[in-house]
Design a protein around this motif. Structure first.
Motif, PDB file in Angstrom:
ATOM      1  N   PHE A 154      -0.875  -2.244  -2.864  1.00 35.85           N
ATOM      2  CA  PHE A 154      -1.426  -1.168  -2.053  1.00 35.85           C
ATOM      3  C   PHE A 154      -0.797   0.175  -2.407  1.00 35.85           C
ATOM      4  O   PHE A 154       0.190   0.261  -3.131  1.00 35.85           O
ATOM      5  CB  PHE A 154      -1.219  -1.495  -0.565  1.00 35.85           C
ATOM      6  CG  PHE A 154      -1.847  -2.801  -0.182  1.00 35.85           C
ATOM      7  CD1 PHE A 154      -3.193  -2.872   0.127  1.00 35.85           C
ATOM      8  CD2 PHE A 154      -1.101  -3.966  -0.186  1.00 35.85           C
ATOM      9  CE1 PHE A 154      -3.784  -4.083   0.445  1.00 35.85           C
ATOM     10  CE2 PHE A 154      -1.682  -5.183   0.130  1.00 35.85           C
ATOM     11  CZ  PHE A 154      -3.028  -5.241   0.448  1.00 35.85           C
ATOM     12  N   ASN A 155      -1.373   1.202  -1.862  1.00 30.29           N
ATOM     13  CA  ASN A 155      -0.936   2.556  -2.179  1.00 30.29           C
ATOM     14  C   ASN A 155       0.286   2.941  -1.329  1.00 30.29           C
ATOM     15  O   ASN A 155       0.258   3.884  -0.550  1.00 30.29           O
ATOM     16  CB  ASN A 155      -2.089   3.530  -1.936  1.00 30.29           C
ATOM     17  CG  ASN A 155      -1.810   4.896  -2.512  1.00 30.29           C
ATOM     18  OD1 ASN A 155      -1.044   5.031  -3.463  1.00 30.29           O
ATOM     19  ND2 ASN A 155      -2.433   5.913  -1.942  1.00 30.29           N
ATOM     20  N   VAL A 156       1.365   2.181  -1.510  1.00 30.72           N
ATOM     21  CA  VAL A 156       2.620   2.456  -0.808  1.00 30.72           C
ATOM     22  C   VAL A 156       3.617   2.917  -1.864  1.00 30.72           C
ATOM     23  O   VAL A 156       4.178   2.103  -2.598  1.00 30.72           O
ATOM     24  CB  VAL A 156       3.142   1.218  -0.067  1.00 30.72           C
ATOM     25  CG1 VAL A 156       4.429   1.531   0.668  1.00 30.72           C
ATOM     26  CG2 VAL A 156       2.089   0.695   0.902  1.00 30.72           C
ATOM     27  N   GLY A 157       3.811   4.217  -1.945  1.00 32.78           N
ATOM     28  CA  GLY A 157       4.624   4.788  -3.014  1.00 32.78           C
ATOM     29  C   GLY A 157       6.107   4.610  -2.821  1.00 32.78           C
ATOM     30  O   GLY A 157       6.603   4.233  -1.756  1.00 32.78           O
ATOM     31  N   ASP A 158       6.839   4.918  -3.877  1.00 37.69           N
ATOM     32  CA  ASP A 158       8.290   4.778  -3.871  1.00 37.69           C
ATOM     33  C   ASP A 158       8.929   5.637  -2.787  1.00 37.69           C
ATOM     34  O   ASP A 158       9.879   5.215  -2.112  1.00 37.69           O
ATOM     35  CB  ASP A 158       8.833   5.157  -5.255  1.00 37.69           C
ATOM     36  CG  ASP A 158      10.325   4.945  -5.378  1.00 37.69           C
ATOM     37  OD1 ASP A 158      10.796   3.877  -4.960  1.00 37.69           O
ATOM     38  OD2 ASP A 158      11.021   5.844  -5.891  1.00 37.69           O
ATOM     39  N   GLU A 159       8.415   6.852  -2.600  1.00 37.03           N
ATOM     40  CA  GLU A 159       9.000   7.732  -1.588  1.00 37.03           C
ATOM     41  C   GLU A 159       8.800   7.180  -0.175  1.00 37.03           C
ATOM     42  O   GLU A 159       9.682   7.315   0.681  1.00 37.03           O
ATOM     43  CB  GLU A 159       8.391   9.130  -1.693  1.00 37.03           C
ATOM     44  CG  GLU A 159       8.823   9.898  -2.931  1.00 37.03           C
ATOM     45  CD  GLU A 159      10.340  10.041  -3.027  1.00 37.03           C
ATOM     46  OE1 GLU A 159      10.954  10.396  -1.989  1.00 37.03           O
ATOM     47  OE2 GLU A 159      10.894   9.788  -4.100  1.00 37.03           O
ATOM     48  N   ILE A 160       7.656   6.554   0.058  1.00 39.96           N
ATOM     49  CA  ILE A 160       7.419   5.957   1.370  1.00 39.96           C
ATOM     50  C   ILE A 160       8.394   4.807   1.614  1.00 39.96           C
ATOM     51  O   ILE A 160       8.973   4.686   2.698  1.00 39.96           O
ATOM     52  CB  ILE A 160       5.957   5.466   1.493  1.00 39.96           C
ATOM     53  CG1 ILE A 160       5.012   6.665   1.529  1.00 39.96           C
ATOM     54  CG2 ILE A 160       5.767   4.599   2.738  1.00 39.96           C
ATOM     55  CD1 ILE A 160       3.550   6.298   1.587  1.00 39.96           C
ATOM     56  N   LEU A 161       8.601   3.977   0.604  1.00 36.20           N
ATOM     57  CA  LEU A 161       9.537   2.867   0.746  1.00 36.20           C
ATOM     58  C   LEU A 161      10.960   3.363   0.994  1.00 36.20           C
ATOM     59  O   LEU A 161      11.689   2.800   1.809  1.00 36.20           O
ATOM     60  CB  LEU A 161       9.495   1.975  -0.492  1.00 36.20           C
ATOM     61  CG  LEU A 161       8.276   1.058  -0.612  1.00 36.20           C
ATOM     62  CD1 LEU A 161       8.274   0.349  -1.958  1.00 36.20           C
ATOM     63  CD2 LEU A 161       8.251   0.043   0.520  1.00 36.20           C
ATOM     64  N   ASP A 175       6.949   7.436  10.888  1.00 38.82           N
ATOM     65  CA  ASP A 175       5.728   8.182  11.140  1.00 38.82           C
ATOM     66  C   ASP A 175       4.631   7.208  11.577  1.00 38.82           C
ATOM     67  O   ASP A 175       4.431   6.155  10.959  1.00 38.82           O
ATOM     68  CB  ASP A 175       5.300   8.913   9.872  1.00 38.82           C
ATOM     69  CG  ASP A 175       3.985   9.654  10.027  1.00 38.82           C
ATOM     70  OD1 ASP A 175       4.010  10.816  10.428  1.00 38.82           O
ATOM     71  OD2 ASP A 175       2.938   9.029   9.741  1.00 38.82           O
ATOM     72  N   GLU A 176       3.902   7.548  12.635  1.00 42.07           N
ATOM     73  CA  GLU A 176       2.949   6.611  13.230  1.00 42.07           C
ATOM     74  C   GLU A 176       1.825   6.209  12.275  1.00 42.07           C
ATOM     75  O   GLU A 176       1.363   5.069  12.301  1.00 42.07           O
ATOM     76  CB  GLU A 176       2.360   7.198  14.510  1.00 42.07           C
ATOM     77  CG  GLU A 176       3.265   7.063  15.723  1.00 42.07           C
ATOM     78  CD  GLU A 176       3.548   5.603  16.092  1.00 42.07           C
ATOM     79  OE1 GLU A 176       2.670   4.751  15.852  1.00 42.07           O
ATOM     80  OE2 GLU A 176       4.642   5.324  16.605  1.00 42.07           O
ATOM     81  N   ILE A 177       1.388   7.121  11.431  1.00 38.60           N
ATOM     82  CA  ILE A 177       0.337   6.776  10.475  1.00 38.60           C
ATOM     83  C   ILE A 177       0.845   5.734   9.477  1.00 38.60           C
ATOM     84  O   ILE A 177       0.159   4.753   9.170  1.00 38.60           O
ATOM     85  CB  ILE A 177      -0.164   8.040   9.744  1.00 38.60           C
ATOM     86  CG1 ILE A 177      -0.850   8.986  10.736  1.00 38.60           C
ATOM     87  CG2 ILE A 177      -1.111   7.660   8.613  1.00 38.60           C
ATOM     88  CD1 ILE A 177      -1.303  10.290  10.119  1.00 38.60           C
ATOM     89  N   ILE A 178       2.078   5.953   8.978  1.00 38.97           N
ATOM     90  CA  ILE A 178       2.678   5.001   8.045  1.00 38.97           C
ATOM     91  C   ILE A 178       2.922   3.665   8.737  1.00 38.97           C
ATOM     92  O   ILE A 178       2.662   2.592   8.178  1.00 38.97           O
ATOM     93  CB  ILE A 178       3.983   5.566   7.457  1.00 38.97           C
ATOM     94  CG1 ILE A 178       3.676   6.809   6.620  1.00 38.97           C
ATOM     95  CG2 ILE A 178       4.707   4.516   6.627  1.00 38.97           C
ATOM     96  CD1 ILE A 178       4.900   7.522   6.104  1.00 38.97           C
ATOM     97  N   VAL A 442       8.217  -0.335  -7.683  1.00 37.90           N
ATOM     98  CA  VAL A 442       7.196   0.710  -7.557  1.00 37.90           C
ATOM     99  C   VAL A 442       5.813   0.073  -7.639  1.00 37.90           C
ATOM    100  O   VAL A 442       5.539  -0.715  -8.535  1.00 37.90           O
ATOM    101  CB  VAL A 442       7.359   1.762  -8.684  1.00 37.90           C
ATOM    102  CG1 VAL A 442       6.300   2.830  -8.543  1.00 37.90           C
ATOM    103  CG2 VAL A 442       8.753   2.373  -8.625  1.00 37.90           C
ATOM    104  N   PRO A 443       4.924   0.398  -6.728  1.00 34.32           N
ATOM    105  CA  PRO A 443       3.574  -0.180  -6.767  1.00 34.32           C
ATOM    106  C   PRO A 443       2.882   0.149  -8.086  1.00 34.32           C
ATOM    107  O   PRO A 443       3.030   1.241  -8.623  1.00 34.32           O
ATOM    108  CB  PRO A 443       2.884   0.496  -5.596  1.00 34.32           C
ATOM    109  CG  PRO A 443       3.979   0.883  -4.667  1.00 34.32           C
ATOM    110  CD  PRO A 443       5.143   1.234  -5.542  1.00 34.32           C
ATOM    111  N   ILE A 444       2.104  -0.810  -8.596  1.00 36.71           N
ATOM    112  CA  ILE A 444       1.445  -0.605  -9.884  1.00 36.71           C
ATOM    113  C   ILE A 444      -0.024  -0.294  -9.750  1.00 36.71           C
ATOM    114  O   ILE A 444      -0.663   0.102 -10.707  1.00 36.71           O
ATOM    115  CB  ILE A 444       1.612  -1.860 -10.766  1.00 36.71           C
ATOM    116  CG1 ILE A 444       0.946  -3.059 -10.100  1.00 36.71           C
ATOM    117  CG2 ILE A 444       3.063  -2.141 -11.040  1.00 36.71           C
ATOM    118  CD1 ILE A 444       0.758  -4.223 -11.044  1.00 36.71           C
ATOM    119  N   ALA A 445      -0.591  -0.547  -8.592  1.00 33.63           N
ATOM    120  CA  ALA A 445      -2.036  -0.354  -8.463  1.00 33.63           C
ATOM    121  C   ALA A 445      -2.417  -0.186  -7.018  1.00 33.63           C
ATOM    122  O   ALA A 445      -1.637  -0.485  -6.110  1.00 33.63           O
ATOM    123  CB  ALA A 445      -2.785  -1.549  -9.067  1.00 33.63           C
TER     124      ALA A 445
END
Length: 449
Positions: A154-161, A175-178, A442-445
């Motif tokens: 999924f589109n969960v980037g390194d910065e979010i993690l 953050d509530e959206i995350i 890091v997510p790949i796709a």
């Protein structure tokens, strides 16, 4: 290609360790694929021998007379030349001849080649090996994909993690959206699980029916292994025990009731069957402890236990498609307690913890107890809205003799702190590790949810 955390350890072995390496774990967790991938990406010369696909290899291993003789036989069976001091020899499916492990000392001492082995049921088969090559063999256990590995879809980037990890460490809200997005993805993890074939089926088709087909195929393979073992044991109970796990987890206490097993009313009569399921990697026992005090192992009562499946996706498939639909639509009438606890049990196991539960007639029951960074820490798992009601946890925290100064409640809500108790969203179980596991994957796709 989906990355696995075990890749880092295999790479470290290639670069730093002269011992032989053995990768073991349940069927279909991705052992063969990951070994091939790491060897290929490392740019080393390597050759693979599969003991099931080529019976000549197994026969060569069973009858060799010396190291020189064995290497000569492998050279003749190899599709490409074996280069001394360069080639890595990958022996796959070694459960077909586990005695090869006893010879590894001499192969390592010979020094001409590096050896990596893998196979299923090795936790069972290697218990019968005559002598373990202490100092010559390193072992790594592989599990289904954990939740952090699953997030690559999924589109969960390194910065979010990184932000989520910071929120975990600092005990601050997300953050509530995350938070909402991660909760949705975790629900999807509950119905797909971490078996690579099931994950690949979802990536390719986004069809839960295809995912369930992969799950059923894996369960069928497990049961064929059960049957093979039971032919020798004369106690055809493995399938009966395995099939009982979903129902027993859905009971009020979730404790496995041995008396439910056909023709068996006492644990000591069939304990070997439970040990077999554990060693084969298809079931995860969580034992009772008499007190939540260190060291927990000394307080273990092995005849009382909960029994979880090795993969939560397999569990929800055994519950049926209606349960999966209720999970993904967040149906309020569904009690997700058993499913949540199974996910937590397998995540903690993959993180290397010995996990227990505590039950006291006066105080109540704690879902899980672990030793976290040198201290005993209770963990409660709440799937409903009443996540702040936990009388057993409150009672145990008040016992001065236990001196518990921290507890965790895993639930659907955001991070919050109340005294000694920290409430974490259940997806943060991925951060409950004894030590930093290294760089973030890091997510790949990005795939449609």
């Amino acid at each position: 290609m989906l990355k696995r955390k075990i890749e880092r350890e295999i790479k470290h072995w290639i670069e730093k360790d002269d011992k032989a390496l053995i990768i073991y774990g349940a069927r279909q967790v991705g052992k063969t694929y990951i070994v091939r991938s790491v060897l290929e990406n490392a740019g080393v010369d390597w050759v693979e021998f599969n003991l099931i696909r080529d019976v000549r290899v197994a026969e060569a291993l069973k009858s060799y007379g010396s190291v020189d003789d064995l290497i000569l036989r492998l050279s003749l069976l190899s599709e490409k030349p074996l280069k001394a001091h360069e080639t890595f020899i990958f022996l796959d499916e070694i459960q077909e001849f586990p005695e090869i492990v006893t010879a590894i000392k001499f192969l390592v001492e010979d020094g001409r080649f590096r050896y990596i082995m893998s196979g299923s049921l090795l936790g069972v088969e290697l218990k019968n090996i005559r002598s373990a090559p202490v100092g010559y063999l390193r072992s790594l256990k592989m599990y289904p994909m954990d939740f952090e590995e699953f997030l690559q879809l999924f589109n969960v980037g390194d910065e979010i993690l990184k932000g989520l990890r910071t929120a975990f460490e600092n005990k601050t809200p997300v953050d509530e959206i995350i938070h909402k997005r991660l909760t949705e993805i975790f629900n999807l993890y509950l119905i797909i699980g971490g078996m690579p074939a099931a994950v690949d089926a979802y990536r390719a088709t986004e069809s839960i029916d295809e995912v369930m087909n992969e799950h059923r195929s894996i369960i069928e393979q497990y049961k064929k292994d059960f049957t093979k073992y039971e032919q020798d044991s004369k106690k055809p109970l493995l399938t009966a025990i395995y099939d009982l796990i979903p129902a027993e987890l859905n009971s009020q206490t979730r404790r496995f009731n041995v008396s439910q097993v056909e023709n068996a009313a006492r644990y000591d009569r069939i304990k070997d069957e439970f040990i077999w399921l554990k060693e084969a990697g298809v079931a995860l026992p969580v034992y009772n402890i008499s007190e939540p005090k260190t060291p927990l192992r000394l307080n273990e009562r092995a005849s009382l236990f909960k029994l979880f499946l090795s993969d939560v996706g397999l569990l929800t498939t055994m519950y049926g498609k209606a349960t999966k639909l209720a999970i993904i639509t967040d149906e309020p009438s569904l009690n997700k307690g058993a499913v949540f606890e199974n996910a937590v049990a397998e995540e903690l196991t993959a993180h290397g913890y010995d996990i227990y539960y505590y039950r006291n007639k006066k105080l109540g029951e704690l879902d899980f107890v672990i030793e976290y960074r040198g201290r005993v820490m209770p963990i409660e798992v709440k799937s409903g809205k009443d996540y702040q009601r936990h009388s057993a946890l409150d009672n145990v925290l008040k016992v001065e003799n236990y001196a518990l100064d921290e507890a965790v409640v895993l639930c659907n809500k955001n991070v919050a702190v109340n005294g000694k108790i920290t409430y974490y969203p259940i997806y943060m179980i991925m951060f409950l590790t004894e030590q930093d596991l290294g760089e973030t994957i890091v997510p790949i796709a990005k795939y449609r949810f």
